[in-house]
Design an enzyme around this catalytic site. Structure first.
Site, PDB file in Angstrom:
ATOM      1  CG  ASP A  46      -4.968  12.818  60.106  1.00 21.36           C
ATOM      2  OD1 ASP A  46      -4.017  13.052  60.872  1.00 21.36           O
ATOM      3  OD2 ASP A  46      -4.811  12.344  58.957  1.00 21.36           O
ATOM      4  CE  LYS A 145      -1.534  11.500  59.568  1.00 24.36           C
ATOM      5  NZ  LYS A 145      -2.154  11.848  58.279  1.00 24.36           N
ATOM      6  CB  CYS A 190      -4.806   8.753  58.347  1.00 24.25           C
ATOM      7  SG  CYS A 190      -4.262   9.713  56.907  1.00 24.25           S
TER       8      CYS A 190
END
Ligand code: VGL
Ligand code: ZN
Length: 242
Positions: A46, A145, A190
């Protein structure tokens, strides 16, 4: 310990602090001790505009990981990148829960304490793009995701409902990749969930601390490191990589 450090002279040489570092899996700082191989894979979590200052869910100093990740990625033959990639009415957004403000928690069918977030990383927006300076041309796979409206998705492997898979476990197994190095944003969400799921799937897991930054809600970064340590996930620095 007896087996690992049976030679008395080694014990005497290492001394107290060095010994602790070695036992913590950090390695002796003076030299790179962690050997990357063809069965290693770097997961870059990310590193998107939304999580960098100026984005919708900024992680303090998030931009600092970019040059570090660019450098270490060159040591890896195998690289997977993830993108948080939400629908515009996503269940993890505070705006989907009347009366809720960002960073509060709410009850969902799959979790009692889901944190709700500012609207972020909406599919197809500039905010959801990878940071413009992230440069890993040899990365082989981008996993998106949090793509389903009804479930959040912190982990690169399994969505937050703990049922919906991204396919990453099968991909890594199929390619016979067995050691996972996790970097990126955010340490306490994450990165944490990705590392835990990698471990649950049976991979050897390292998290590269200086290549991560955290959100830190009520001590969640310190808690994340404790949880990862208890699960056998090793905390290393980019300078430990050979
Ligand atoms: C993340 C909160 C919400 C992350 C993603 O990338 O750590 N955190 N969505
Ligand atoms: Zn998200």
């Amino acid at each position: 310990m007896q087996n690992q450090f049976s030679r008395r002279d080694t014990l005497r040489l290492i001394g107290g602090a060095g010994m602790l570092a070695a036992l913590g899996g950090v390695g002796l700082r003076a030299s790179a001790t962690n050997k990357i191989s063809d069965t290693s894979v770097l997961i870059v979590v990310d590193v998107q505009n939304c999580f960098i200052p100026g984005g919708t869910l900024p992680v303090t100093k998030g931009e600092e990981v970019v040059p570090i990740i660019n450098t270490i990625s060159q040591k890896f033959k195998n690289v997977v990148i993830t993108q948080d990639w939400h629908t515009k009415d996503h269940i993890s957004f505070a705006s989907s829960h009347p009366g809720k403000k960002p960073f509060e928690t709410t009850k969902l069918p799959y979790a009692d304490g889901q944190t709700v977030w500012p609207d972020h990383c909406v599919q197809g927006t500039k905010d959801a793009e990878l940071h413009k300076d992230l440069s890993i041309p040899h990365a082989q796979l981008i996993i998106r995701k949090g793509i389903h409206a009804h479930t959040d998705g912190y982990s690169a492997f399994v969505e937050a409902d703990r049922k919906t898979n991204t396919g990453l476990t099968a991909y890594l197994r199929e390619r016979k990749l067995s050691t996972v190095y996790v970097t990126g944003l955010a340490t306490d969400f994450c990165v944490l969930w990705t590392a835990l799921d990698a471990r649950s799937a049976g991979f050897k897991v390292f998290v590269i601390e200086d290549a991560c930054r955290g959100i830190d809600l009520n001590g969640s970064v310190a808690k994340a490191w404790d949880t990862m340590k208890a699960r056998g996930i090793k905390r290393i620095q980019s300078s430990d990589l050979a």
